[in-house]
Design a protein around this motif. Structure first.
Motif, PDB file in Angstrom:
ATOM      1  N   TYR A 122       0.833  -1.218   0.000  1.00 31.50           N
ATOM      2  CA  TYR A 122       0.000   0.000   0.000  1.00 31.50           C
ATOM      3  C   TYR A 122       0.863   1.262   0.000  1.00 31.50           C
ATOM      4  CZ  TYR A 122      -4.462  -2.365   0.944  1.00 31.50           C
ATOM      5  OH  TYR A 122      -5.615  -3.127   0.857  1.00 31.50           O
ATOM      6  N   SER A 123       2.087   1.158  -0.487  1.00 33.82           N
ATOM      7  CA  SER A 123       2.995   2.304  -0.403  1.00 33.82           C
ATOM      8  C   SER A 123       2.530   3.492  -1.220  1.00 33.82           C
ATOM      9  CB  SER A 123       4.407   1.890  -0.832  1.00 33.82           C
ATOM     10  OG  SER A 123       4.417   1.397  -2.166  1.00 33.82           O
ATOM     11  N   ASP A 124       1.582   3.295  -2.124  1.00 35.01           N
ATOM     12  CA  ASP A 124       1.019   4.418  -2.875  1.00 35.01           C
ATOM     13  C   ASP A 124       0.203   5.352  -1.993  1.00 35.01           C
ATOM     14  OD1 ASP A 124      -2.170   3.411  -3.571  1.00 35.01           O
ATOM     15  OD2 ASP A 124      -0.702   1.882  -3.021  1.00 35.01           O
ATOM     16  N   LYS A 125      -0.175   4.888  -0.800  1.00 32.09           N
ATOM     17  CA  LYS A 125      -1.029   5.682   0.081  1.00 32.09           C
ATOM     18  C   LYS A 125      -0.234   6.669   0.951  1.00 32.09           C
ATOM     19  CE  LYS A 125      -4.879   3.400  -0.883  1.00 32.09           C
ATOM     20  NZ  LYS A 125      -6.037   4.055  -1.566  1.00 32.09           N
ATOM     21  N   PHE A 126       1.103   6.532   0.969  1.00 29.21           N
ATOM     22  CA  PHE A 126       1.910   7.303   1.904  1.00 29.21           C
ATOM     23  C   PHE A 126       3.100   7.940   1.199  1.00 29.21           C
ATOM     24  CE2 PHE A 126       0.655   3.148   3.732  1.00 29.21           C
ATOM     25  CZ  PHE A 126      -0.330   3.575   4.618  1.00 29.21           C
ATOM     26  N   THR A 127       3.633   8.981   1.808  1.00 32.55           N
ATOM     27  CA  THR A 127       4.971   9.450   1.487  1.00 32.55           C
ATOM     28  C   THR A 127       5.878   8.873   2.566  1.00 32.55           C
ATOM     29  OG1 THR A 127       4.146  11.503   0.504  1.00 32.55           O
ATOM     30  CG2 THR A 127       6.458  11.455   1.187  1.00 32.55           C
ATOM     31  N   ILE A 128       6.562   7.798   2.230  1.00 34.36           N
ATOM     32  CA  ILE A 128       7.388   7.089   3.199  1.00 34.36           C
ATOM     33  C   ILE A 128       8.737   7.784   3.294  1.00 34.36           C
ATOM     34  CG2 ILE A 128       8.452   4.888   3.823  1.00 34.36           C
ATOM     35  CD1 ILE A 128       6.260   3.489   2.182  1.00 34.36           C
ATOM     36  N   GLU A 129       9.022   8.374   4.437  1.00 36.91           N
ATOM     37  CA  GLU A 129      10.260   9.135   4.593  1.00 36.91           C
ATOM     38  C   GLU A 129      11.323   8.372   5.377  1.00 36.91           C
ATOM     39  OE1 GLU A 129       9.873  13.210   5.650  1.00 36.91           O
ATOM     40  OE2 GLU A 129       8.355  13.571   4.114  1.00 36.91           O
ATOM     41  N   GLY A 130      10.939   7.302   6.048  1.00 35.64           N
ATOM     42  CA  GLY A 130      11.932   6.538   6.772  1.00 35.64           C
ATOM     43  C   GLY A 130      11.423   5.185   7.196  1.00 35.64           C
ATOM     44  N   LEU A 131      12.328   4.203   7.186  1.00 33.05           N
ATOM     45  CA  LEU A 131      12.076   2.865   7.719  1.00 33.05           C
ATOM     46  C   LEU A 131      13.246   2.575   8.651  1.00 33.05           C
ATOM     47  CD1 LEU A 131      11.048   1.045   4.402  1.00 33.05           C
ATOM     48  CD2 LEU A 131       9.504   1.868   6.188  1.00 33.05           C
ATOM     49  N   VAL A 132      13.020   2.686   9.944  1.00 31.55           N
ATOM     50  CA  VAL A 132      14.098   2.608  10.924  1.00 31.55           C
ATOM     51  C   VAL A 132      13.979   1.318  11.720  1.00 31.55           C
ATOM     52  CG1 VAL A 132      15.128   3.687  12.958  1.00 31.55           C
ATOM     53  CG2 VAL A 132      14.238   5.113  11.101  1.00 31.55           C
ATOM     54  N   SER A 133      15.071   0.572  11.783  1.00 34.28           N
ATOM     55  CA  SER A 133      15.125  -0.641  12.594  1.00 34.28           C
ATOM     56  C   SER A 133      15.452  -0.255  14.023  1.00 34.28           C
ATOM     57  CB  SER A 133      16.196  -1.586  12.042  1.00 34.28           C
ATOM     58  OG  SER A 133      16.438  -2.643  12.935  1.00 34.28           O
ATOM     59  N   SER A 134      14.495  -0.470  14.937  1.00 41.83           N
ATOM     60  CA  SER A 134      14.653  -0.067  16.343  1.00 41.83           C
ATOM     61  C   SER A 134      14.321  -1.223  17.278  1.00 41.83           C
ATOM     62  CB  SER A 134      13.743   1.131  16.653  1.00 41.83           C
ATOM     63  OG  SER A 134      14.004   2.219  15.810  1.00 41.83           O
ATOM     64  N   PRO A 135      15.145  -2.257  17.309  1.00 38.33           N
ATOM     65  CA  PRO A 135      14.839  -3.411  18.171  1.00 38.33           C
ATOM     66  C   PRO A 135      15.299  -3.201  19.606  1.00 38.33           C
ATOM     67  CG  PRO A 135      16.790  -3.859  16.885  1.00 38.33           C
ATOM     68  CD  PRO A 135      16.334  -2.492  16.483  1.00 38.33           C
ATOM     69  N   SER A 136      14.384  -2.868  20.508  1.00 41.32           N
ATOM     70  CA  SER A 136      14.740  -2.732  21.915  1.00 41.32           C
ATOM     71  C   SER A 136      15.206  -4.065  22.486  1.00 41.32           C
ATOM     72  CB  SER A 136      13.530  -2.249  22.718  1.00 41.32           C
ATOM     73  OG  SER A 136      13.136  -0.972  22.304  1.00 41.32           O
ATOM     74  N   TYR A 137      14.764  -5.144  21.856  1.00 37.08           N
ATOM     75  CA  TYR A 137      15.088  -6.482  22.346  1.00 37.08           C
ATOM     76  C   TYR A 137      15.160  -7.410  21.144  1.00 37.08           C
ATOM     77  CZ  TYR A 137      14.663 -10.887  24.925  1.00 37.08           C
ATOM     78  OH  TYR A 137      14.875 -12.141  25.438  1.00 37.08           O
ATOM     79  N   GLY A 138      16.041  -8.377  21.168  1.00 36.82           N
ATOM     80  CA  GLY A 138      16.126  -9.316  20.067  1.00 36.82           C
ATOM     81  C   GLY A 138      17.184  -8.909  19.054  1.00 36.82           C
ATOM     82  N   LYS A 139      17.161  -9.534  17.900  1.00 34.34           N
ATOM     83  CA  LYS A 139      18.241  -9.395  16.919  1.00 34.34           C
ATOM     84  C   LYS A 139      17.796  -8.667  15.653  1.00 34.34           C
ATOM     85  CE  LYS A 139      20.464 -13.624  18.584  1.00 34.34           C
ATOM     86  NZ  LYS A 139      20.970 -14.979  18.229  1.00 34.34           N
TER      87      LYS A 139
END
Length: 431
Positions: free
Chosen positions: A52-69
């Motif tokens: 559904y990426s046509d529905k948004f202006t995607i400005e960032g995809l950030v990997s933020s794992p507080s726990y895990g790998k």
């Protein structure tokens, strides 16, 4: 019981009859996700976002794992699957994000929870949040948090000016456990943020009570996703294809209705204001006479040996035995013999705990707590006061889905949402 069944029938029918009301302006979004970390439902939600990426202006995809790998490599892997499927999607839908662009906005955030202070040093991800928030725009940057708040807290610490430029929709609940320290930092120092704290409503997206077979979480894969090319083949790897997607309501909120008015209905739920975030402080061991609020910040202080170590050093362990099993949390030394640890219970239950350390003379202890189901509950003097624009799950008992506060506000739209997604999966099955 009959009244509740009737109410749900009315709510469900209204969701089936009302057409989607698309958001009038394509929103600017940045997703902070623990994909590849604690819970594979992020992979399911990422597939939904990409399709559904046509529905948004995607400005960032950030990997933020507080726990895990979790890491940004998992986001990049999902983008590669999307790239293979994109030609089929483009036959039916214009404006889908290009894989090369998505790769340029994929960033690595903090791996592991922040210490007691709630922040440490900048990451590629937290710097990217700051950069995106500071862009000149007539629109706010919507930060959709699918995991811990560590990179958001870091960004706010490093650039407090961005608080007026962002709006946040956070899938809290269990994610608050992983980032209790960064949550406490944000809520204490930035109470004037515009913030939706969804601690329970999102459960409505994978609750099966009363749902048609076509959109039951256990049936949807076989009916709509199986053999749907690369992303469809990958989907079976998460819960055996059982649809969970607890983070997806944050996307749905940006697709339908008026995101600037949380009180209005939308695919991603509706919410009400609250003016205090529960915080309970104990300077002693607790027992079953002690009750705390679900999703609250529970803070234990222990007086122990005075040490010559840096403040905020992790030096003892809180081990909690709850319904999910045993989980361990780092405790910190603040100086002057003050040891402290935070915990955020995710559900109503009775739990037990121990606090242990290798430090000589540390007063090891054990205890128990009762967790109630009344969020945010009555105010305490130790609560965090909130500003005007903090929202959370609706407290109306008629909108509970079983024990899930606000669950109906999301669940009532699920048939419409998943039937709409089924059309896009069908595109991937075409020869």
């Amino acid at each position: 019981m009959n009244k509740l069944i009737l109410l749900f029938s009315i709510l469900f029918c209204s969701g089936a009859i009302d057409a989607q009301k698309p958001v009038p302006v394509k929103p600017r979004i940045l997703v902070s996700t623990d994909i590849g970390g604690t819970d594979p439902d992020d992979n399911q939600s990422m597939a939904h976002l990409l399709m559904y990426s046509d529905k948004f202006t995607i400005e960032g995809l950030v990997s933020s794992p507080s726990y895990g790998k979790g890491s940004k490599e998992e986001i990049l892997r999902m983008i590669s699957l999307y790239e293979k499927d994109l030609p089929k999607l483009q036959k039916h839908q214009k404006g889908l994000a290009t894989p090369d662009y998505l790769r340029t906005v994929t960033k690595q955030g903090r791996q592991g929870a922040a210490p007691f202070a709630g922040f440490t040093t900048a990451t590629e991800g937290s710097d990217w949040i700051v950069k995106c928030a500071r862009k000149k725009s007539d629109q706010p940057l919507w930060v959709l948090v699918w995991g811990g708040l560590d990179d958001l807290a870091q960004a706010l610490h490093d650039a407090p000016d961005i608080q007026s430029k962002i709006k946040i929709y956070w899938i809290g609940g269990p994610n608050k456990k992983w980032s209790a320290n960064s949550y406490a930092y944000i809520v204490e120092h930035f109470p004037d943020l515009w913030f939706i704290e969804n601690n329970s409503s999102y459960y409505g997206f994978f609750s099966n009570n009363g749902m048609p077979d076509s959109v039951k979480t256990t049936n949807y894969y076989n009916q709509h996703i199986r053999r749907a090319w690369h992303m469809g083949e990958d989907f079976i790897n998460y819960y055996g294809g059982n649809v969970k997607m607890g983070d997806t309501p944050s996307l749905l909120y940006m697709m339908d209705g008026d995101p600037n008015d949380p009180a209005k209905e939308s695919w991603g739920g509706s919410f009400e204001k609250f003016n205090h975030s529960p915080r309970i402080i104990f300077n002693r061991s607790t027992n079953l006479a002690d009750t705390v609020t679900v999703c609250s910040i529970v803070e234990f202080h222990i007086t122990g040996p005075r040490l010559n170590i840096p403040a905020d050093s992790a030096c003892f362990t809180l081990s909690v035995k709850a319904g999910i099993g045993e989980q361990k949390w780092a405790g910190y030394y603040l100086g002057e013999g003050d040891y402290v640890v935070r915990y955020a219970p995710k559900q109503s239950e009775t739990l037990s705990y121990t606090m242990t350390s290798s430090i000589a003379g540390f007063p090891e202890q054990s205890g128990a707590l009762v967790v109630d189901n009344l969020w945010p509950g009555k105010g305490r003097k130790t609560d965090y006061p909130l500003g005007t624009y903090w929202y959370t799950d609706r407290s109306d008992p008629q909108l509970y889905d079983g024990k899930i506060q606000g669950g109906i506000t999301v669940k009532k739209w699920r048939n419409e949402v998943l039937q709409d997604w089924a059309k896009r999966w069908a595109w991937l099955k075409e020869e």
